[in-house]
Design a protein around this motif. Structure first.
Motif, PDB file in Angstrom:
ATOM      1  N   PHE A  49       0.789  -1.215  -0.227  1.00 33.33           N
ATOM      2  CA  PHE A  49       0.243  -0.130   0.075  1.00 33.33           C
ATOM      3  C   PHE A  49       1.059   1.111   0.090  1.00 33.33           C
ATOM      4  O   PHE A  49       1.591   1.321   1.178  1.00 33.33           O
ATOM      5  N   GLN A  50       0.937   1.898  -1.298  1.00 31.41           N
ATOM      6  CA  GLN A  50       1.974   2.835  -1.161  1.00 31.41           C
ATOM      7  C   GLN A  50       1.459   3.895  -1.905  1.00 31.41           C
ATOM      8  O   GLN A  50       0.313   4.160  -2.638  1.00 31.41           O
ATOM      9  N   LYS A  51       2.195   5.103  -1.732  1.00 30.07           N
ATOM     10  CA  LYS A  51       1.722   6.544  -2.504  1.00 30.07           C
ATOM     11  C   LYS A  51       2.762   6.524  -3.752  1.00 30.07           C
ATOM     12  O   LYS A  51       4.252   6.206  -3.428  1.00 30.07           O
ATOM     13  N   LYS A  52       2.320   6.616  -4.900  1.00 27.92           N
ATOM     14  CA  LYS A  52       3.034   6.587  -6.149  1.00 27.92           C
ATOM     15  C   LYS A  52       3.835   8.058  -6.300  1.00 27.92           C
ATOM     16  O   LYS A  52       3.437   9.069  -5.541  1.00 27.92           O
ATOM     17  N   PRO A  53       4.955   8.156  -7.037  1.00 31.80           N
ATOM     18  CA  PRO A  53       5.547   9.360  -7.098  1.00 31.80           C
ATOM     19  C   PRO A  53       4.633  10.673  -7.669  1.00 31.80           C
ATOM     20  O   PRO A  53       4.923  11.738  -7.418  1.00 31.80           O
ATOM     21  N   ASP A  54       3.508  10.095  -8.362  1.00 30.37           N
ATOM     22  CA  ASP A  54       2.615  11.247  -8.944  1.00 30.37           C
ATOM     23  C   ASP A  54       1.434  11.534  -8.044  1.00 30.37           C
ATOM     24  O   ASP A  54       0.646  12.490  -8.366  1.00 30.37           O
ATOM     25  N   GLY A  55       1.755  11.080  -6.728  1.00 30.41           N
ATOM     26  CA  GLY A  55       0.578  11.270  -5.810  1.00 30.41           C
ATOM     27  C   GLY A  55      -0.486  10.362  -5.583  1.00 30.41           C
ATOM     28  O   GLY A  55      -1.320  10.492  -4.546  1.00 30.41           O
ATOM     29  N   ASP A  56      -0.819   9.451  -6.431  1.00 29.75           N
ATOM     30  CA  ASP A  56      -1.893   8.407  -6.490  1.00 29.75           C
ATOM     31  C   ASP A  56      -1.471   7.440  -5.466  1.00 29.75           C
ATOM     32  O   ASP A  56      -0.271   6.968  -5.031  1.00 29.75           O
ATOM     33  N   ASP A  57      -2.341   6.826  -4.654  1.00 31.39           N
ATOM     34  CA  ASP A  57      -2.412   5.674  -3.934  1.00 31.39           C
ATOM     35  C   ASP A  57      -2.661   4.410  -4.569  1.00 31.39           C
ATOM     36  O   ASP A  57      -3.322   4.368  -5.597  1.00 31.39           O
ATOM     37  N   GLU A  58      -1.798   3.366  -4.414  1.00 38.39           N
ATOM     38  CA  GLU A  58      -1.776   2.275  -5.092  1.00 38.39           C
ATOM     39  C   GLU A  58      -1.633   1.094  -4.244  1.00 38.39           C
ATOM     40  O   GLU A  58      -1.055   1.185  -3.043  1.00 38.39           O
ATOM     41  N   VAL A  59      -2.638  -0.030  -4.291  1.00 39.38           N
ATOM     42  CA  VAL A  59      -2.686  -1.188  -3.255  1.00 39.38           C
ATOM     43  C   VAL A  59      -2.635  -2.418  -4.086  1.00 39.38           C
ATOM     44  O   VAL A  59      -3.222  -2.560  -5.184  1.00 39.38           O
ATOM     45  N   SER A  60      -2.105  -3.293  -3.411  1.00 38.14           N
ATOM     46  CA  SER A  60      -1.787  -4.712  -4.306  1.00 38.14           C
ATOM     47  C   SER A  60      -2.443  -5.777  -3.049  1.00 38.14           C
ATOM     48  O   SER A  60      -1.981  -5.703  -2.127  1.00 38.14           O
ATOM     49  N   GLY A 127      -5.319  10.143  -6.164  1.00 39.88           N
ATOM     50  CA  GLY A 127      -5.379  11.240  -5.194  1.00 39.88           C
ATOM     51  C   GLY A 127      -4.712  10.200  -3.897  1.00 39.88           C
ATOM     52  O   GLY A 127      -4.523   9.179  -4.091  1.00 39.88           O
ATOM     53  N   SER A 128      -4.956  10.874  -2.766  1.00 43.49           N
ATOM     54  CA  SER A 128      -4.360  10.203  -1.526  1.00 43.49           C
ATOM     55  C   SER A 128      -5.558   9.933  -0.794  1.00 43.49           C
ATOM     56  O   SER A 128      -5.879  10.614   0.436  1.00 43.49           O
ATOM     57  N   ASN A 129      -6.407   9.138  -1.211  1.00 46.60           N
ATOM     58  CA  ASN A 129      -8.006   9.146  -0.450  1.00 46.60           C
ATOM     59  C   ASN A 129      -7.980   7.461   0.146  1.00 46.60           C
ATOM     60  O   ASN A 129      -9.174   7.361   0.547  1.00 46.60           O
ATOM     61  N   LEU A 130      -7.129   6.688  -0.033  1.00 45.88           N
ATOM     62  CA  LEU A 130      -7.185   5.186   0.382  1.00 45.88           C
ATOM     63  C   LEU A 130      -6.826   4.818   1.795  1.00 45.88           C
ATOM     64  O   LEU A 130      -7.279   3.869   2.293  1.00 45.88           O
ATOM     65  N   ARG A 131      -6.093   5.717   2.536  1.00 53.61           N
ATOM     66  CA  ARG A 131      -5.684   5.492   3.886  1.00 53.61           C
ATOM     67  C   ARG A 131      -6.967   5.567   4.622  1.00 53.61           C
ATOM     68  O   ARG A 131      -7.520   6.440   4.967  1.00 53.61           O
ATOM     69  N   GLY A 132      -7.072   4.224   5.335  1.00 51.46           N
ATOM     70  CA  GLY A 132      -8.030   4.129   6.422  1.00 51.46           C
ATOM     71  C   GLY A 132      -9.468   4.160   5.851  1.00 51.46           C
ATOM     72  O   GLY A 132     -10.491   4.059   6.438  1.00 51.46           O
ATOM     73  N   LYS A 133      -9.469   3.910   4.376  1.00 48.45           N
ATOM     74  CA  LYS A 133     -10.861   3.793   3.660  1.00 48.45           C
ATOM     75  C   LYS A 133     -11.515   2.573   3.910  1.00 48.45           C
ATOM     76  O   LYS A 133     -10.960   1.278   3.626  1.00 48.45           O
ATOM     77  N   ASP A 134     -12.810   2.564   4.205  1.00 42.59           N
ATOM     78  CA  ASP A 134     -13.741   1.450   4.017  1.00 42.59           C
ATOM     79  C   ASP A 134     -14.019   1.278   2.739  1.00 42.59           C
ATOM     80  O   ASP A 134     -14.281   2.254   1.797  1.00 42.59           O
ATOM     81  N   ARG A 161     -11.247  -2.747   4.847  1.00 40.65           N
ATOM     82  CA  ARG A 161     -10.684  -1.479   5.078  1.00 40.65           C
ATOM     83  C   ARG A 161      -9.269  -1.661   5.096  1.00 40.65           C
ATOM     84  O   ARG A 161      -8.517  -2.719   5.262  1.00 40.65           O
ATOM     85  N   LEU A 162      -8.936  -0.632   4.594  1.00 41.08           N
ATOM     86  CA  LEU A 162      -7.567  -0.446   4.094  1.00 41.08           C
ATOM     87  C   LEU A 162      -6.593   0.204   5.347  1.00 41.08           C
ATOM     88  O   LEU A 162      -7.233   1.042   6.064  1.00 41.08           O
ATOM     89  N   PRO A 163      -5.529  -0.042   5.506  1.00 44.78           N
ATOM     90  CA  PRO A 163      -4.883   0.415   6.506  1.00 44.78           C
ATOM     91  C   PRO A 163      -4.559   2.013   6.626  1.00 44.78           C
ATOM     92  O   PRO A 163      -4.794   2.596   5.662  1.00 44.78           O
ATOM     93  N   LYS A 164      -4.303   2.670   7.834  1.00 44.96           N
ATOM     94  CA  LYS A 164      -4.217   3.988   7.935  1.00 44.96           C
ATOM     95  C   LYS A 164      -2.852   4.546   7.342  1.00 44.96           C
ATOM     96  O   LYS A 164      -2.681   5.720   6.996  1.00 44.96           O
ATOM     97  N   ALA A 165      -1.916   3.767   7.464  1.00 50.73           N
ATOM     98  CA  ALA A 165      -0.323   4.180   7.008  1.00 50.73           C
ATOM     99  C   ALA A 165      -0.085   3.299   5.746  1.00 50.73           C
ATOM    100  O   ALA A 165      -0.405   1.990   5.301  1.00 50.73           O
ATOM    101  N   TYR A 166       0.823   3.725   4.946  1.00 53.59           N
ATOM    102  CA  TYR A 166       1.295   3.351   3.923  1.00 53.59           C
ATOM    103  C   TYR A 166       2.291   2.046   4.351  1.00 53.59           C
ATOM    104  O   TYR A 166       3.070   2.113   5.403  1.00 53.59           O
ATOM    105  N   ARG A 167       2.499   0.923   3.611  1.00 55.85           N
ATOM    106  CA  ARG A 167       3.287  -0.062   3.642  1.00 55.85           C
ATOM    107  C   ARG A 167       4.536  -0.220   2.740  1.00 55.85           C
ATOM    108  O   ARG A 167       4.113  -0.242   1.487  1.00 55.85           O
TER     109      ARG A 167
END
Length: 167
Positions: A49-60, A127-134, A161-167
Protein backbone atom coordinates in the motif's frame (compact mmCIF):
# COMPACT_ATOMS: atom_id res chain seq x y z
CA UNK A 1 -50.25 -23.18 -60.53
CA UNK A 2 -47.58 -21.31 -58.61
CA UNK A 3 -44.03 -21.17 -59.85
CA UNK A 4 -41.09 -22.80 -58.09
CA UNK A 5 -39.75 -19.42 -56.89
CA UNK A 6 -43.13 -18.47 -55.42
CA UNK A 7 -43.25 -21.75 -53.46
CA UNK A 8 -39.61 -21.38 -52.28
CA UNK A 9 -40.38 -17.83 -51.11
CA UNK A 10 -43.42 -19.03 -49.13
CA UNK A 11 -41.41 -21.84 -47.52
CA UNK A 12 -38.54 -19.49 -46.60
CA UNK A 13 -40.93 -16.91 -45.13
CA UNK A 14 -42.70 -19.55 -43.07
CA UNK A 15 -39.36 -20.96 -41.82
CA UNK A 16 -38.06 -17.55 -40.76
CA UNK A 17 -41.35 -16.79 -38.99
CA UNK A 18 -41.13 -20.05 -37.02
CA UNK A 19 -37.47 -19.36 -36.16
CA UNK A 20 -38.31 -15.85 -34.93
CA UNK A 21 -41.15 -17.25 -32.82
CA UNK A 22 -38.84 -19.85 -31.26
CA UNK A 23 -36.24 -17.14 -30.45
CA UNK A 24 -38.92 -15.00 -28.80
CA UNK A 25 -40.12 -17.97 -26.73
CA UNK A 26 -36.54 -18.71 -25.65
CA UNK A 27 -36.06 -15.10 -24.62
CA UNK A 28 -39.33 -15.01 -22.65
CA UNK A 29 -38.54 -18.32 -20.92
CA UNK A 30 -35.51 -16.70 -19.23
CA UNK A 31 -37.87 -14.45 -17.28
CA UNK A 32 -39.11 -17.48 -15.33
CA UNK A 33 -35.59 -18.31 -14.07
CA UNK A 34 -34.85 -16.81 -10.66
CA UNK A 35 -31.11 -17.29 -10.08
CA UNK A 36 -29.59 -17.45 -6.61
CA UNK A 37 -25.81 -17.12 -7.03
CA UNK A 38 -23.50 -17.06 -4.02
CA UNK A 39 -20.05 -15.58 -3.55
CA UNK A 40 -17.43 -15.02 -0.88
CA UNK A 41 -14.25 -12.99 -1.15
CA UNK A 42 -11.47 -12.97 1.43
CA UNK A 43 -8.64 -10.45 1.48
CA UNK A 44 -5.76 -12.68 2.53
CA UNK A 45 -3.00 -10.07 2.42
CA UNK A 46 -2.29 -6.47 1.54
CA UNK A 47 0.94 -6.99 -0.42
CA UNK A 48 1.72 -3.29 -0.60
CA UNK A 49 0.00 0.00 0.00
CA UNK A 50 2.03 2.92 -1.29
CA UNK A 51 1.91 6.45 -2.54
CA UNK A 52 3.19 6.66 -6.10
CA UNK A 53 5.54 9.49 -7.16
CA UNK A 54 2.64 11.24 -8.93
CA UNK A 55 0.68 11.36 -5.63
CA UNK A 56 -1.79 8.54 -6.34
CA UNK A 57 -2.43 5.70 -3.88
CA UNK A 58 -1.81 2.14 -5.09
CA UNK A 59 -2.78 -1.13 -3.38
CA UNK A 60 -1.93 -4.74 -4.19
CA UNK A 61 -4.19 -7.37 -2.61
CA UNK A 62 -4.08 -11.15 -2.40
CA UNK A 63 -7.63 -12.43 -2.73
CA UNK A 64 -9.45 -15.72 -2.34
CA UNK A 65 -12.58 -15.65 -4.52
CA UNK A 66 -15.14 -18.43 -4.36
CA UNK A 67 -18.48 -18.33 -6.16
CA UNK A 68 -21.29 -20.55 -7.31
CA UNK A 69 -22.92 -18.97 -10.36
CA UNK A 70 -24.47 -22.17 -11.75
CA UNK A 71 -28.02 -20.90 -11.21
CA UNK A 72 -27.36 -18.16 -13.81
CA UNK A 73 -27.15 -20.79 -16.56
CA UNK A 74 -30.25 -21.89 -18.45
CA UNK A 75 -30.54 -23.60 -21.80
CA UNK A 76 -30.47 -20.10 -23.37
CA UNK A 77 -27.23 -18.92 -21.70
CA UNK A 78 -24.20 -18.64 -23.96
CA UNK A 79 -21.69 -17.37 -21.38
CA UNK A 80 -21.36 -15.19 -18.29
CA UNK A 81 -18.89 -12.33 -17.92
CA UNK A 82 -17.94 -11.81 -14.27
CA UNK A 83 -15.73 -9.23 -12.57
CA UNK A 84 -14.77 -8.20 -9.05
CA UNK A 85 -14.66 -4.48 -8.28
CA UNK A 86 -13.56 -2.48 -5.26
CA UNK A 87 -16.09 0.28 -4.56
CA UNK A 88 -15.57 3.22 -2.21
CA UNK A 89 -16.57 6.86 -1.65
CA UNK A 90 -14.37 9.93 -1.72
CA UNK A 91 -15.19 13.60 -1.07
CA UNK A 92 -14.99 14.25 -4.82
CA UNK A 93 -16.98 11.20 -6.06
CA UNK A 94 -19.94 9.40 -4.51
CA UNK A 95 -18.91 6.09 -6.12
CA UNK A 96 -15.47 4.96 -7.25
CA UNK A 97 -15.16 1.54 -8.89
CA UNK A 98 -11.87 -0.19 -9.59
CA UNK A 99 -11.92 -3.55 -11.37
CA UNK A 100 -9.61 -6.03 -9.64
CA UNK A 101 -10.29 -9.26 -11.55
CA UNK A 102 -12.47 -10.50 -14.42
CA UNK A 103 -13.24 -13.67 -16.30
CA UNK A 104 -15.58 -15.35 -18.76
CA UNK A 105 -17.48 -18.44 -17.67
CA UNK A 106 -18.30 -20.47 -20.80
CA UNK A 107 -20.51 -23.17 -19.25
CA UNK A 108 -22.38 -24.29 -16.16
CA UNK A 109 -19.61 -26.79 -15.34
CA UNK A 110 -17.14 -23.89 -14.88
CA UNK A 111 -19.57 -21.69 -12.92
CA UNK A 112 -18.61 -23.04 -9.49
CA UNK A 113 -15.06 -21.91 -8.81
CA UNK A 114 -12.54 -20.89 -6.22
CA UNK A 115 -9.40 -18.97 -7.13
CA UNK A 116 -6.47 -17.54 -5.19
CA UNK A 117 -5.02 -14.46 -6.93
CA UNK A 118 -3.42 -11.06 -6.57
CA UNK A 119 -5.49 -8.33 -8.20
CA UNK A 120 -5.27 -8.67 -11.98
CA UNK A 121 -5.69 -4.92 -12.52
CA UNK A 122 -4.00 -2.15 -10.54
CA UNK A 123 -5.97 -0.75 -7.62
CA UNK A 124 -5.09 2.95 -7.93
CA UNK A 125 -6.92 5.99 -6.58
CA UNK A 126 -6.28 9.34 -8.24
CA UNK A 127 -5.30 11.13 -5.08
CA UNK A 128 -4.50 10.20 -1.51
CA UNK A 129 -7.96 8.99 -0.54
CA UNK A 130 -7.36 5.32 0.32
CA UNK A 131 -5.67 5.52 3.74
CA UNK A 132 -8.06 4.10 6.38
CA UNK A 133 -10.81 3.87 3.76
CA UNK A 134 -13.72 1.42 4.07
CA UNK A 135 -14.54 -0.30 0.79
CA UNK A 136 -16.85 -2.94 -0.63
CA UNK A 137 -15.89 -5.81 -2.89
CA UNK A 138 -18.64 -6.33 -5.44
CA UNK A 139 -18.96 -9.33 -7.75
CA UNK A 140 -20.71 -8.19 -10.94
CA UNK A 141 -21.95 -10.47 -13.71
CA UNK A 142 -23.45 -10.04 -17.17
CA UNK A 143 -25.39 -13.00 -18.59
CA UNK A 144 -25.07 -13.25 -22.37
CA UNK A 145 -27.93 -15.30 -23.83
CA UNK A 146 -27.99 -17.13 -27.13
CA UNK A 147 -31.05 -15.05 -28.01
CA UNK A 148 -32.73 -12.17 -26.23
CA UNK A 149 -31.49 -9.38 -24.03
CA UNK A 150 -28.49 -9.43 -21.71
CA UNK A 151 -29.01 -8.88 -18.02
CA UNK A 152 -26.64 -7.96 -15.22
CA UNK A 153 -26.63 -8.17 -11.44
CA UNK A 154 -24.19 -8.10 -8.53
CA UNK A 155 -23.43 -9.24 -5.00
CA UNK A 156 -22.02 -6.57 -2.67
CA UNK A 157 -19.72 -7.73 0.13
CA UNK A 158 -18.90 -5.04 2.69
CA UNK A 159 -16.68 -4.77 5.74
CA UNK A 160 -13.23 -4.25 4.21
CA UNK A 161 -10.83 -1.52 5.33
CA UNK A 162 -7.44 -0.35 4.13
CA UNK A 163 -4.71 0.52 6.67
CA UNK A 164 -4.22 4.09 7.86
CA UNK A 165 -0.51 4.09 6.99
CA UNK A 166 1.39 3.22 3.83
CA UNK A 167 3.39 -0.03 3.78
Amino acid sequence: MHSFLYRANALLTFSITILALMCAMASVSDNFNSPSPTSEVQVLNINWFQKKPDGDDEVSLTLNISANLQSLFTWNTKQVFVFLAAEYKTPKNALNQVSLWDGIIPSKEHAKFGIHITNKYRFIDQGSNLRGKDFNLTLHWHVMPKTGKMFADKIVMSGYRLPKAYR
